[in-house]
Each structure stands twice: as C-alpha cells, then as structure tokens.
Scaffold this active site. Structure first.
Site, mmCIF file in Angstrom:
data_model
loop_
_atom_site.group_PDB
_atom_site.id
_atom_site.type_symbol
_atom_site.label_atom_id
_atom_site.label_comp_id
_atom_site.label_asym_id
_atom_site.label_seq_id
_atom_site.Cartn_x
_atom_site.Cartn_y
_atom_site.Cartn_z
ATOM 1 N N THR A 195 -5.423 -6.756 5.228
ATOM 2 C CA THR A 195 -6.724 -6.318 5.473
ATOM 3 C C THR A 195 -7.745 -7.261 5.461
ATOM 4 O O THR A 195 -7.462 -8.357 5.269
ATOM 5 C CB THR A 195 -6.630 -4.886 4.676
ATOM 6 O OG1 THR A 195 -7.876 -4.218 5.174
ATOM 7 C CG2 THR A 195 -7.192 -5.327 3.212
ATOM 8 N N ALA B 169 -7.120 3.929 4.916
ATOM 9 C CA ALA B 169 -5.875 4.057 4.477
ATOM 10 C C ALA B 169 -6.110 5.623 3.888
ATOM 11 O O ALA B 169 -7.088 6.236 3.917
ATOM 12 C CB ALA B 169 -5.398 3.002 3.536
ATOM 13 N N ARG C 200 1.832 7.704 11.415
ATOM 14 C CA ARG C 200 2.830 6.716 12.044
ATOM 15 C C ARG C 200 3.888 6.905 10.950
ATOM 16 O O ARG C 200 3.680 6.729 9.649
ATOM 17 C CB ARG C 200 2.356 5.286 11.925
ATOM 18 C CG ARG C 200 1.333 4.895 13.092
ATOM 19 C CD ARG C 200 1.041 3.662 13.133
ATOM 20 N NE ARG C 200 0.032 3.152 12.107
ATOM 21 C CZ ARG C 200 -0.214 1.849 12.014
ATOM 22 N NH1 ARG C 200 -0.244 1.151 13.122
ATOM 23 N NH2 ARG C 200 -1.206 1.496 11.269
ATOM 24 N N SER D 80 6.975 8.194 -11.900
ATOM 25 C CA SER D 80 6.584 9.422 -11.664
ATOM 26 C C SER D 80 7.875 9.969 -10.973
ATOM 27 O O SER D 80 8.436 9.117 -10.124
ATOM 28 C CB SER D 80 5.397 8.935 -10.569
ATOM 29 O OG SER D 80 5.071 10.166 -10.011
ATOM 30 N N VAL D 81 7.995 11.256 -11.001
ATOM 31 C CA VAL D 81 9.082 11.913 -10.346
ATOM 32 C C VAL D 81 8.815 13.113 -9.492
ATOM 33 O O VAL D 81 9.537 13.759 -9.264
ATOM 34 C CB VAL D 81 10.187 12.280 -11.545
ATOM 35 C CG1 VAL D 81 10.877 11.240 -12.352
ATOM 36 C CG2 VAL D 81 9.481 13.395 -12.499
ATOM 37 N N GLY D 82 7.553 13.061 -8.958
ATOM 38 C CA GLY D 82 6.985 14.082 -8.142
ATOM 39 C C GLY D 82 5.576 13.818 -7.838
ATOM 40 O O GLY D 82 5.068 13.165 -8.454
ATOM 41 N N GLY E 167 0.932 -1.321 0.024
ATOM 42 C CA GLY E 167 0.077 -0.033 0.116
ATOM 43 C C GLY E 167 0.977 1.057 -0.112
ATOM 44 O O GLY E 167 2.035 1.197 0.102
ATOM 45 N N ASP E 168 0.249 2.498 -0.249
ATOM 46 C CA ASP E 168 1.113 3.636 -0.175
ATOM 47 C C ASP E 168 2.071 3.797 -1.548
ATOM 48 O O ASP E 168 3.044 4.466 -1.144
ATOM 49 C CB ASP E 168 1.846 4.050 1.127
ATOM 50 C CG ASP E 168 0.721 3.708 2.308
ATOM 51 O OD1 ASP E 168 -0.315 4.216 2.491
ATOM 52 O OD2 ASP E 168 1.301 3.006 3.362
ATOM 53 N N GLU E 169 1.827 3.308 -2.527
ATOM 54 C CA GLU E 169 2.379 2.887 -3.367
ATOM 55 C C GLU E 169 2.411 4.641 -4.342
ATOM 56 O O GLU E 169 2.950 4.830 -5.173
ATOM 57 C CB GLU E 169 2.192 2.157 -4.471
ATOM 58 C CG GLU E 169 2.679 0.789 -3.846
ATOM 59 C CD GLU E 169 1.282 -0.075 -3.123
ATOM 60 O OE1 GLU E 169 0.173 0.750 -3.068
ATOM 61 O OE2 GLU E 169 1.253 -1.094 -3.091
ATOM 62 N N HIS F 19 -5.318 8.186 0.434
ATOM 63 C CA HIS F 19 -4.604 8.538 -0.926
ATOM 64 C C HIS F 19 -4.342 10.005 -0.744
ATOM 65 O O HIS F 19 -5.046 10.728 -0.777
ATOM 66 C CB HIS F 19 -5.552 8.216 -1.878
ATOM 67 C CG HIS F 19 -5.841 6.661 -2.013
ATOM 68 N ND1 HIS F 19 -6.809 6.377 -3.012
ATOM 69 C CD2 HIS F 19 -5.219 5.789 -1.474
ATOM 70 C CE1 HIS F 19 -6.966 4.866 -2.716
ATOM 71 N NE2 HIS F 19 -5.845 4.542 -2.088
HETATM 72 P P1 GDP Z 1 -1.589 5.781 -1.989
HETATM 73 O O1 GDP Z 1 -2.566 5.386 -0.911
HETATM 74 O O2 GDP Z 1 -1.210 4.544 -2.796
HETATM 75 O O3 GDP Z 1 -2.297 6.603 -3.023
HETATM 76 O O4 GDP Z 1 -0.091 6.229 -1.586
HETATM 77 P P2 GDP Z 1 -0.015 7.546 -0.331
HETATM 78 O O5 GDP Z 1 -1.102 8.885 -0.884
HETATM 79 O O6 GDP Z 1 -0.253 7.015 0.956
HETATM 80 O O7 GDP Z 1 1.486 7.744 -0.633
HETATM 81 C C1 GDP Z 1 1.998 8.392 -1.801
HETATM 82 C C2 GDP Z 1 2.674 9.791 -1.454
HETATM 83 O O8 GDP Z 1 3.664 9.890 -2.113
HETATM 84 C C3 GDP Z 1 1.674 10.935 -1.361
HETATM 85 O O9 GDP Z 1 2.211 11.725 -0.363
HETATM 86 C C4 GDP Z 1 1.895 11.647 -2.890
HETATM 87 O O10 GDP Z 1 1.913 12.787 -2.995
HETATM 88 C C5 GDP Z 1 3.565 11.113 -2.902
HETATM 89 N N1 GDP Z 1 3.958 10.891 -4.276
HETATM 90 C C6 GDP Z 1 3.295 10.387 -5.294
HETATM 91 N N2 GDP Z 1 4.170 9.923 -6.241
HETATM 92 C C7 GDP Z 1 5.074 10.611 -5.974
HETATM 93 C C8 GDP Z 1 6.433 10.760 -6.797
HETATM 94 O O11 GDP Z 1 6.528 10.311 -7.945
HETATM 95 N N3 GDP Z 1 7.328 11.423 -5.969
HETATM 96 C C9 GDP Z 1 7.232 12.001 -4.669
HETATM 97 N N4 GDP Z 1 8.403 12.716 -4.330
HETATM 98 N N5 GDP Z 1 6.185 12.110 -4.222
HETATM 99 C C10 GDP Z 1 5.081 11.006 -4.827
#
Ligand code: GDP
Length: 424
Positions: free
Chosen positions: A240, A39, A304, A413-415, A12-14, A41
């Site tokens: 989960t 969770a 956390r 993805s780079v940001g 998760g959190d990808e 996003h």
């Molecule tokens: P999700 O639950 O899979 O949607 O993931 P989360 O939101 O919990 O975690 C992803 C985090 O990484 C978020 O804070 C996004 O804004 C950030 N994020 C996503 N893609 C990128 C990336 O390519 N680079 C950076 N630096 N941050 C990213």
C-alpha cells in the site's frame, strides 16, 4: 497508562478489527493512524455485523474515544457514507466518540478517478488497486499538493487552494490520461456537500492525545493491512502507499513522542492475500476453493475472492520482526477443523537453496514453499474458551507455529464473535 498497537503480520485481513473490538475494553482511545477506506475490518458483536473501512473499531464501546490521525487518507465522502451506515445500524457516530485530526490530508474525488485511469493504462501489469485513490493521494501528500482537513474552517483560503490544485491536477488528468478536467465549481460543490458534514468532527487531535497521555489514558493504535503491505518493508511494488507497521503509529496518530508498550500482531491460522504479487504458499483449484469457502475469504471492501494457502512461517516471522510484535493473536483456527492434515509452509527454497529468510522482493517470485504436515483435529472447536478445551492436535498446531515464528501466541480466536477467544 499503557499504549498498544494492533497490527497485521501478513497481507492484511488477519482479523485485526475483531481483536481491536475485543481489546477496546481495556482502552480509552482507539486511533487509526494510516491508510484510508481501502480495506475492511469486519466486526461482529452484540450490536450486529459491521464492515468498517475508515472508522476505528472502538466505535462500538461506550466511553471510548475514536480518533482518525493525521496519517490517514481522509475521504470525506466515503467516511460520511460509513458514518451514516454504521449509525443506521444503531451505533451512533458523533463528535462525542469520533475526532478527526485537523492535520489529516483530504483524499479528493480525483484521486479515486486517477487510480482507475492508471490501472486502465497498466492493463495486465496492474498491481491490484482497490481504486479508492490511496496511491495518488499519498503521492500528492508527499508533494505537498494536499488540503488539510482544518482548512475547511478557512473558506477563503480553501477556495484559493482548491483553485490552484485543480489547475495543477487538471494537467495530469487531461494531458496524461486524456480525461475530463475538474472545474473549480464542481470541486467546491463537493466540498460544500461533504465538508459541512465532516467539519463538526475535526479538531486538534494532537493536543487531545497528549492531554490523554498526561492523564494516564490507555491508547490503542489500530493498523490497516499488514507488514507485507508496508510501503517500506513490504513486497514492493505490491504494497500500500502508507506505513502499516507499529513504528509509524505515534507519527500517524499525532503523538510522535508516544511510547508503544505492546504490539499485538494478528496472524491468521492460514494465509490469504488480496490483489496481485508473489504469494509463495498459494493454493489453486479445489483445495483453494474448499479453504476459501471454509474461511469465507472474500474482500470486505471489494467482495473479491481472496487468494488462499496454508500458513507461511517464513513470511510470518519476517512480518513479526518488522512489526516488533510482543505477542500474537492467532485467528480463525476453527476454519482448519475440516482438514485431515494441516499443511504448513515451513521454509522457502530459492534457486535450489533452502532458506528461512524472507527474500528481497525481486527474488520472491522464485521462492518455492517447503511444506510439512501436522495432524488435524477434525472436530468443531468454535465452542472452546480455554486452552484445555482445544483438542491436543489443535494445541500442537498452535505450539508448532509459536515455536517457529519466535513470538508468544497470547490469544487464539476460534470464531468471529467477540467472545470466541482463548487467552493463553
Ligand atoms: P481485518 O481487516 O484484519 O480486520 O480482517 P477482515 O475483517 O477483513 O477479515 C477477518 C474476517 O474473519 C472477518 O469476517 C471476521 O469476522 C472473521 N474472523 C475473525 N476472527 C475469526 C475467527 O477466529 N474465526 C472465524 N471463523 N472468523 C473470524
């Protein structure tokens, strides 16, 4: 018409929310099909920065309909708070852009309470619950001790149903955990408070979605968490309580006959894990701290600190297999820019044997990572928008992963911002 699922490949959190937000441009309907508000996003776009928990990530696009399917854990209280919070940031959530399935089961306040009581009972054997009531909720759903959202339209039946359920649940609360019982009145007050707010959003989403399918609309199924947290295929018991994999999407969305044409698996350029359980490639101490800070790896829901480590090829390949991913979005590549050498967990060693297979959960605690290192690129890549903009070592890293996970990486993805993406 094309249907696509966006799913997590690991723990998760990808960065699924970020990918859904980007790709909704091509879709008419975005559907959350499982899980609840346990969770988060994170989405950053021209509207601001948002942490979505239950709302589908399509809410930021005008003209996109968002659906909460029958497979979700519908916590009316938390959902309402989320609707108010997102609306107050200038993104209106109304029945024009959100429909909730009348067949979704309601997560009740005692589910959250039971999570806390059970974690306290387990003490140091706890699984790392987010205390959002998800496990008690799904347990009750499968016992058919559940109230469907559509019952809000039948107050007499609802009252009777609430009374019966309270009688039953209070046995567990008081006799098993020694906690306070819920009175029927207190529960009905809760229903009155949140039911009235959520009612306008409730409808027959099954009919809505099959009409959408017949009219050639494009549907995007949005998953929560990742393969390794799937109830059936994840790391039991650190999963989960719902199915996070793409195969469940048509069922949990409410269109069991839908065919999914594309499964986009989201993989982070390194590994993170929230909660307990085996995490073979985990780093500790200073190097973990550095990576955590670089990627700002703190839970969107709980705050956390996330456990961190290098990318795990064995777990990722397994995650891709169970998802049936047709292409991969590799996120957060920019976070690795500070490293001289990029470590990769290429294989596992289990009881002295090297292996490429992801072990059965009972064997997983014995797995040790077999590491390799690839050269780093040591420069800021967050401005790259084309494949050729990336330094050679960054391209080599992506290509190494692609070759070893056996699935095409279609997006890098780079940001965190919507446009910080390279299409390949
Ligand atoms: P999700 O639950 O899979 O949607 O993931 P989360 O939101 O919990 O975690 C992803 C985090 O990484 C978020 O804070 C996004 O804004 C950030 N994020 C996503 N893609 C990128 C990336 O390519 N680079 C950076 N630096 N941050 C990213």
């Amino acid at each position: 018409m094309s249907n696509c699922a966006i799913v997590g490949i690991n723990w998760g959190d990808e960065g699924k929310g970020r990918m859904v937000d980007l790709l909704t441009e091509e879709y008419d309907v975005v559907i959350r099909y499982q899980g609840g508000g346990n969770a988060g996003h994170t989405v950053i776009n021209e509207c601001g920065k948002f942490a979505l928990h239950l709302l589908p990530s399509g809410v930021f696009r005008k003209g996109v309909m968002n659906v909460l399917g029958n497979g979700v854990a519908l916590d009316m209280e938390n959902l309402w708070n989320e609707i108010v919070s997102v609306s107050s940031q200038g993104v209106p959530i109304t029945p024009d852009n959100l429909i909730i399935s009348e067949r979704a089961s309601l997560l009740l306040p005692w589910h959250r309470e039971l999570d806390g009581l059970e974690e306290a009972r387990l003490a140091d054997k706890k699984y790392g619950s987010t205390k959002q009531g998800i496990a008690p909720f799904y347990a009750d759903k499968y016992q058919k001790k559940t109230i469907l959202a559509g019952e809000l339209f039948y107050p007499e039946r609802l009252k009777e149903h609430v009374k019966d359920l309270a009688e039953w649940k209070n046995l567990t609360l008081t006799r098993v955990y020694g906690a306070e019982a819920w009175t029927e009145e207190r529960l009905l007050d809760w229903f009155r408070e949140y039911g009235e707010k959520i009612k306008p959003f409730i409808g027959n989403t099954g009919k809505y979605l099959s009409d959408a399918m017949s009219n050639g609309k494009n549907m995007l199924f949005e998953a929560q968490l990742g393969s390794l947290r799937d109830l059936d295929f994840g790391i039991c018991p650190y999963t989960t309580s719902s199915n996070t994999i793409a195969a469940y999407a048509p069922i949990g969305a409410g269109v069991p006959a839908a065919k999914i044409d594309k499964v986009i698996g989201v993989v982070k350029a390194y590994s993170t894990c929230v909660g307990e359980g085996p995490f073979t490639c985990e780093w500790f101490g200073e190097e973990a701290e550095k990576l955590r800070e670089a990627g700002f790896e703190y839970g969107a829901k709980t705050g956390r600190p996330r456990r961190v480590g290098p990318i795990d090829i064995v777990a990722t390949r397994y995650g891709i297999e169970v998802q049936g991913a047709t292409s991969i979005a590799l996120t957060k590549l920019d976070v690795l820019s500070y490293m001289d050498k990029i470590p990769v967990c290429a294989r596992y060693e289990v009881n002295g044997q090297k292996t490429d297979e992801f072990p059965f959960p009972a064997l997983l605690p014995q797995a040790k990572p077999v590491m390799i290192e690839l050269p780093g690129w040591k420069c800021d890549i967050s401005g790259a928008r084309k494949w050729e903009d990336l330094p050679e070592n960054a391209r080599n890293y992506v290509e190494y992963i692609e070759k070893n996970i056996g699935c095409r990486i279609g997006y890098v993805s780079v940001g965190p911002e919507r446009d910080s993406i390279i299409y390949r």
